[in-house]
Design an enzyme around this catalytic site. Sequence first.
Site, PDB file in Angstrom:
ATOM      1  N   LYS A  10       0.824  -1.209   0.000  1.00 34.13           N
ATOM      2  CA  LYS A  10       0.000   0.000   0.000  1.00 34.13           C
ATOM      3  C   LYS A  10       0.862   1.264   0.000  1.00 34.13           C
ATOM      4  O   LYS A  10       2.070   1.212   0.235  1.00 34.13           O
ATOM      5  CB  LYS A  10      -0.943  -0.043   1.212  1.00 34.13           C
ATOM      6  CG  LYS A  10      -1.942  -1.223   1.164  1.00 34.13           C
ATOM      7  CD  LYS A  10      -2.984  -1.089   2.267  1.00 34.13           C
ATOM      8  CE  LYS A  10      -3.969  -2.247   2.211  1.00 34.13           C
ATOM      9  NZ  LYS A  10      -5.098  -2.039   3.167  1.00 34.13           N
ATOM     10  N   TYR A  50     -12.302  -2.734  -4.155  1.00 31.47           N
ATOM     11  CA  TYR A  50     -12.853  -2.908  -2.804  1.00 31.47           C
ATOM     12  C   TYR A  50     -14.378  -2.871  -2.789  1.00 31.47           C
ATOM     13  O   TYR A  50     -14.979  -2.571  -1.753  1.00 31.47           O
ATOM     14  CB  TYR A  50     -12.301  -1.827  -1.885  1.00 31.47           C
ATOM     15  CG  TYR A  50     -10.877  -2.077  -1.412  1.00 31.47           C
ATOM     16  CD1 TYR A  50     -10.577  -3.189  -0.626  1.00 31.47           C
ATOM     17  CD2 TYR A  50      -9.840  -1.195  -1.711  1.00 31.47           C
ATOM     18  CE1 TYR A  50      -9.291  -3.420  -0.160  1.00 31.47           C
ATOM     19  CE2 TYR A  50      -8.543  -1.419  -1.247  1.00 31.47           C
ATOM     20  CZ  TYR A  50      -8.282  -2.532  -0.472  1.00 31.47           C
ATOM     21  OH  TYR A  50      -7.013  -2.754  -0.004  1.00 31.47           O
ATOM     22  N   ASN A 113      -2.095   0.185   6.629  1.00 29.58           N
ATOM     23  CA  ASN A 113      -1.655  -1.089   7.202  1.00 29.58           C
ATOM     24  C   ASN A 113      -0.733  -1.876   6.275  1.00 29.58           C
ATOM     25  O   ASN A 113      -0.665  -3.096   6.339  1.00 29.58           O
ATOM     26  CB  ASN A 113      -2.860  -1.923   7.681  1.00 29.58           C
ATOM     27  CG  ASN A 113      -3.747  -2.412   6.560  1.00 29.58           C
ATOM     28  OD1 ASN A 113      -3.632  -1.963   5.419  1.00 29.58           O
ATOM     29  ND2 ASN A 113      -4.616  -3.341   6.865  1.00 29.58           N
ATOM     30  N   HIS A 116      -2.117  -5.484   1.519  1.00 27.35           N
ATOM     31  CA  HIS A 116      -3.383  -6.196   1.341  1.00 27.35           C
ATOM     32  C   HIS A 116      -3.058  -7.597   0.827  1.00 27.35           C
ATOM     33  O   HIS A 116      -2.115  -7.766   0.047  1.00 27.35           O
ATOM     34  CB  HIS A 116      -4.280  -5.487   0.305  1.00 27.35           C
ATOM     35  CG  HIS A 116      -5.428  -6.339  -0.144  1.00 27.35           C
ATOM     36  ND1 HIS A 116      -6.578  -6.444   0.593  1.00 27.35           N
ATOM     37  CD2 HIS A 116      -5.556  -7.182  -1.199  1.00 27.35           C
ATOM     38  CE1 HIS A 116      -7.382  -7.322  -0.034  1.00 27.35           C
ATOM     39  NE2 HIS A 116      -6.788  -7.768  -1.114  1.00 27.35           N
ATOM     40  N   GLU A 127      -9.354 -11.109  -7.591  1.00 28.48           N
ATOM     41  CA  GLU A 127      -8.417  -9.994  -7.404  1.00 28.48           C
ATOM     42  C   GLU A 127      -7.229 -10.084  -8.365  1.00 28.48           C
ATOM     43  O   GLU A 127      -6.764  -9.057  -8.872  1.00 28.48           O
ATOM     44  CB  GLU A 127      -7.947  -9.953  -5.947  1.00 28.48           C
ATOM     45  CG  GLU A 127      -9.079  -9.571  -4.996  1.00 28.48           C
ATOM     46  CD  GLU A 127      -8.659  -9.519  -3.533  1.00 28.48           C
ATOM     47  OE1 GLU A 127      -7.477  -9.807  -3.219  1.00 28.48           O
ATOM     48  OE2 GLU A 127      -9.511  -9.178  -2.701  1.00 28.48           O
TER      49      GLU A 127
END
Length: 141
Positions: A10, A50, A113, A116, A127
Amino acid sequence: ATQRTLSIIKPDAVAKNVIGEIYSRFEKAGLKIVAAKMLHLSREQAEGFYAEHKERGFFADLVGFMTSGPVMVQVLEGDDAVARNRDLMGATNPKEAAPGTIRADFAQSIDANAVHGSDSPESAQREVAYFFGEDEICPRG
Ligand code: CMP
């Protein structure tokens, strides 16, 4: 069994310049990078990726964060790759992530965070296909 999973480093972790350190963890765990690209996601790309979270209160913040800078997107291949990658990442909230996991070591908050990873073989299939054509993936045995 050999599986593929979709991994995203990320914007926070890209900004911290730890792409290589995170790749090293994948490789040491026996996961092979079989496709990769750096992207600065558009709002449409992040919202589509998402989509399952679109009713959640954190959706707008999630999309805002994921479009705030470049991300590194990769397909990891290996034995039990989905679960193995989730073990490496640790809990979604870095405050709950076990010591030595990617999120414990590199993440700041539940939004920033670091990584993913697909949560099931079914979401991995969706995905991976969201970001890569089959001709962009290089199986390495
Ligand atoms: P990720 O695995 O990318 O999937 C959705 C993301 O939403 C998640 O990691 C978190 O970064 C973010 N998020 C923010 N708040 C929450 C929450 N309360 N529960 C789950 N995910 C959240």
